[in-house]
Design a protein around this motif. Structure first.
Motif, PDB file in Angstrom:
ATOM      1  N   LEU A   1       0.819  -1.206   0.000  1.00 32.17           N
ATOM      2  CA  LEU A   1       0.000   0.000   0.000  1.00 32.17           C
ATOM      3  C   LEU A   1       0.852   1.254   0.000  1.00 32.17           C
ATOM      4  N   GLU A   2       1.953   1.221   0.723  1.00 23.60           N
ATOM      5  CA  GLU A   2       2.854   2.382   0.701  1.00 23.60           C
ATOM      6  C   GLU A   2       3.417   2.607  -0.695  1.00 23.60           C
ATOM      7  N   GLN A   3       3.739   1.490  -1.348  1.00 22.37           N
ATOM      8  CA  GLN A   3       4.253   1.615  -2.720  1.00 22.37           C
ATOM      9  C   GLN A   3       3.173   2.172  -3.651  1.00 22.37           C
ATOM     10  N   GLU A   4       1.942   1.646  -3.504  1.00 21.60           N
ATOM     11  CA  GLU A   4       0.842   2.166  -4.315  1.00 21.60           C
ATOM     12  C   GLU A   4       0.558   3.622  -3.982  1.00 21.60           C
ATOM     13  N   ASN A   5       0.646   3.950  -2.679  1.00 23.34           N
ATOM     14  CA  ASN A   5       0.419   5.346  -2.263  1.00 23.34           C
ATOM     15  C   ASN A   5       1.468   6.267  -2.866  1.00 23.34           C
ATOM     16  N   ALA A   6       2.709   5.764  -2.848  1.00 17.92           N
ATOM     17  CA  ALA A   6       3.768   6.578  -3.464  1.00 17.92           C
ATOM     18  C   ALA A   6       3.513   6.782  -4.949  1.00 17.92           C
ATOM     19  N   MET A   7       3.075   5.703  -5.604  1.00 19.15           N
ATOM     20  CA  MET A   7       2.765   5.825  -7.026  1.00 19.15           C
ATOM     21  C   MET A   7       1.607   6.783  -7.256  1.00 19.15           C
ATOM     22  N   LEU A   8       0.576   6.684  -6.389  1.00 17.93           N
ATOM     23  CA  LEU A   8      -0.559   7.604  -6.513  1.00 17.93           C
ATOM     24  C   LEU A   8      -0.149   9.041  -6.249  1.00 17.93           C
ATOM     25  N   LYS A   9       0.720   9.203  -5.235  1.00 19.60           N
ATOM     26  CA  LYS A   9       1.202  10.556  -4.963  1.00 19.60           C
ATOM     27  C   LYS A   9       1.961  11.103  -6.174  1.00 19.60           C
ATOM     28  N   ASP A  10       2.751  10.242  -6.782  1.00 16.10           N
ATOM     29  CA  ASP A  10       3.491  10.662  -7.966  1.00 16.10           C
ATOM     30  C   ASP A  10       2.541  11.008  -9.103  1.00 16.10           C
ATOM     31  N   GLN A  11       1.507  10.139  -9.261  1.00 14.79           N
ATOM     32  CA  GLN A  11       0.525  10.414 -10.309  1.00 14.79           C
ATOM     33  C   GLN A  11      -0.245  11.694 -10.013  1.00 14.79           C
ATOM     34  N   ILE A  12      -0.590  11.893  -8.745  1.00 18.86           N
ATOM     35  CA  ILE A  12      -1.298  13.117  -8.355  1.00 18.86           C
ATOM     36  C   ILE A  12      -0.433  14.331  -8.602  1.00 18.86           C
ATOM     37  N   ALA A  13       0.855  14.170  -8.252  1.00 17.29           N
ATOM     38  CA  ALA A  13       1.768  15.290  -8.483  1.00 17.29           C
ATOM     39  C   ALA A  13       1.840  15.632  -9.981  1.00 17.29           C
ATOM     40  N   HIS A  14       1.961  14.588 -10.800  1.00 15.87           N
ATOM     41  CA  HIS A  14       1.990  14.823 -12.243  1.00 15.87           C
ATOM     42  C   HIS A  14       0.671  15.428 -12.725  1.00 15.87           C
ATOM     43  N   SER A  15      -0.446  14.915 -12.168  1.00 12.45           N
ATOM     44  CA  SER A  15      -1.754  15.441 -12.552  1.00 12.45           C
ATOM     45  C   SER A  15      -1.903  16.889 -12.139  1.00 12.45           C
ATOM     46  N   GLU A  16      -1.441  17.213 -10.919  1.00 11.83           N
ATOM     47  CA  GLU A  16      -1.512  18.606 -10.472  1.00 11.83           C
ATOM     48  C   GLU A  16      -0.651  19.510 -11.361  1.00 11.83           C
ATOM     49  N   ASP A  17       0.529  18.994 -11.722  1.00 11.10           N
ATOM     50  CA  ASP A  17       1.381  19.787 -12.618  1.00 11.10           C
ATOM     51  C   ASP A  17       0.698  19.995 -13.968  1.00 11.10           C
ATOM     52  N   ALA A  18       0.065  18.929 -14.438  1.00  9.70           N
ATOM     53  CA  ALA A  18      -0.636  19.068 -15.729  1.00  9.70           C
ATOM     54  C   ALA A  18      -1.793  20.033 -15.618  1.00  9.70           C
ATOM     55  N   MET A  19      -2.522  19.936 -14.470  1.00  9.30           N
ATOM     56  CA  MET A  19      -3.652  20.847 -14.267  1.00  9.30           C
ATOM     57  C   MET A  19      -3.160  22.282 -14.139  1.00  9.30           C
ATOM     58  N   LYS A  20      -2.044  22.427 -13.402  1.00  9.10           N
ATOM     59  CA  LYS A  20      -1.501  23.783 -13.263  1.00  9.10           C
ATOM     60  C   LYS A  20      -1.096  24.334 -14.625  1.00  9.10           C
ATOM     61  N   ARG A  21      -0.459  23.462 -15.369  1.00 13.91           N
ATOM     62  CA  ARG A  21      -0.069  23.929 -16.715  1.00 13.91           C
ATOM     63  C   ARG A  21      -1.299  24.222 -17.556  1.00 13.91           C
ATOM     64  N   GLN A  22      -2.327  23.360 -17.398  1.00 12.59           N
ATOM     65  CA  GLN A  22      -3.552  23.584 -18.152  1.00 12.59           C
ATOM     66  C   GLN A  22      -4.230  24.878 -17.726  1.00 12.59           C
ATOM     67  N   TRP A  23      -4.273  25.085 -16.423  1.00 12.78           N
ATOM     68  CA  TRP A  23      -4.864  26.315 -15.937  1.00 12.78           C
ATOM     69  C   TRP A  23      -4.008  27.530 -16.361  1.00 12.78           C
ATOM     70  N   PHE A  24      -2.731  27.303 -16.298  1.00 12.69           N
ATOM     71  CA  PHE A  24      -1.867  28.425 -16.725  1.00 12.69           C
ATOM     72  C   PHE A  24      -2.104  28.747 -18.198  1.00 12.69           C
ATOM     73  N   LEU A  25      -2.156  27.722 -18.991  1.00 10.41           N
ATOM     74  CA  LEU A  25      -2.395  27.944 -20.418  1.00 10.41           C
ATOM     75  C   LEU A  25      -3.779  28.520 -20.664  1.00 10.41           C
ATOM     76  N   THR A  26      -4.745  27.988 -19.913  1.00  9.34           N
ATOM     77  CA  THR A  26      -6.105  28.521 -20.054  1.00  9.34           C
ATOM     78  C   THR A  26      -6.163  29.976 -19.642  1.00  9.34           C
ATOM     79  N   GLY A  27      -5.536  30.273 -18.528  1.00  9.33           N
ATOM     80  CA  GLY A  27      -5.508  31.676 -18.055  1.00  9.33           C
ATOM     81  C   GLY A  27      -4.782  32.577 -19.029  1.00  9.33           C
TER      82      GLY A  27
END
Length: 238
Positions: A185-211
């Protein structure tokens, strides 16, 4: 007086030995019994003579129960004996009818009393030993009962330990499985955190581009709507 008293005693002894008709050892009347031990019979005293006959002088008066050794018995029924006297062994003759193969009754009584006394002492000792053994037996029974109780308690403790040990093994296995699950579960959590981090970066970039797009669109629209106003102003001034 002394001589008459002694003569009377010898006469009584002689008469006593004469009046005894039935011999006690008829089967030995004509046999030699060298070294065979006999006893003076239960008469008070028995005269021992110098020779095999009443005509021989009396040598010694033996008390009843005196042990003697028969050396031989002649045809007339006189026994040649050997007897102890003052630490020496003397010889003489007595009628074989006055001899017995058994000790005198008084001697037998003394021996029987001694035997009874010895038996009583042994009986007392055995009773004492029996009492001691009974006490030891009771003590052993108590110790056995206590040992059985301790054994029962130890068995219960052992069963509890076995059950606890079995539970401990099962709990250890479950703990190991939980550790594996936690690690997974810790390994999966780490992977999810990594995916969330990437998703947040993508969203930030998307929001930045949208803005940025919205801002650019706004600037363009603002610029587009401002140009005609400026032209009207210049025309108004004209």
């Amino acid at each position: 007086m002394k001589k008459s008293a002694r003569s009377s005693r010898l006469l009584v002894a002689a008469l006593t030995s004469t009046l005894l008709a039935a011999p006690l050892l008829p089967e030995m009347s004509h046999a030699r019994t060298d070294g065979f031990k006999h006893y003076i019979s239960d008469e008070l005293t028995v005269p021992v003579r110098h020779g095999p006959g009443y005509n021989y002088k009396i040598r010694k008066l033996l008390k009843a129960g005196t042990p003697v050794t028969v050396l031989e018995i002649n045809e007339e029924g006189w026994a040649h004996i050997q007897y102890p006297h003052k630490g020496k062994m003397l010889e003489g003759w007595v009628p074989s009818s006055l001899l017995s193969t058994q000790p005198a009754a008084r001697q037998q009584l003394k021996e029987a009393q001694k035997t009874i006394k010895d038996l009583n002492e042994k009986l007392q000792q055995q009773n004492t030993q029996l009492t001691t053994l009974r006490a030891e037996n009771e003590d052993l029974k108590k110790r056995l009962s206590e040992a059985q109780k301790q054994l029962f308690t130890l068995k219960k403790d052992y069963d509890h330990l076995v059950k606890t040990a079995g539970n401990a093994v099962r709990l250890d296995e479950e703990n190991q499985q939980l550790k594996k699950d936690v690690a997974r579960l810790e390994q999966e959590n780490a992977m999810l955190k990594d995916q969330i981090a990437h998703s947040e970066d993508a969203m930030k970039r998307q929001w930045f581009l949208t803005g940025a797009g919205v801002l650019l669109l706004g600037l363009l629209l603002g610029r587009f709507f401002r140009l005609p106003q400026r032209r009207r102003s210049s025309w108004d001034e004209l």
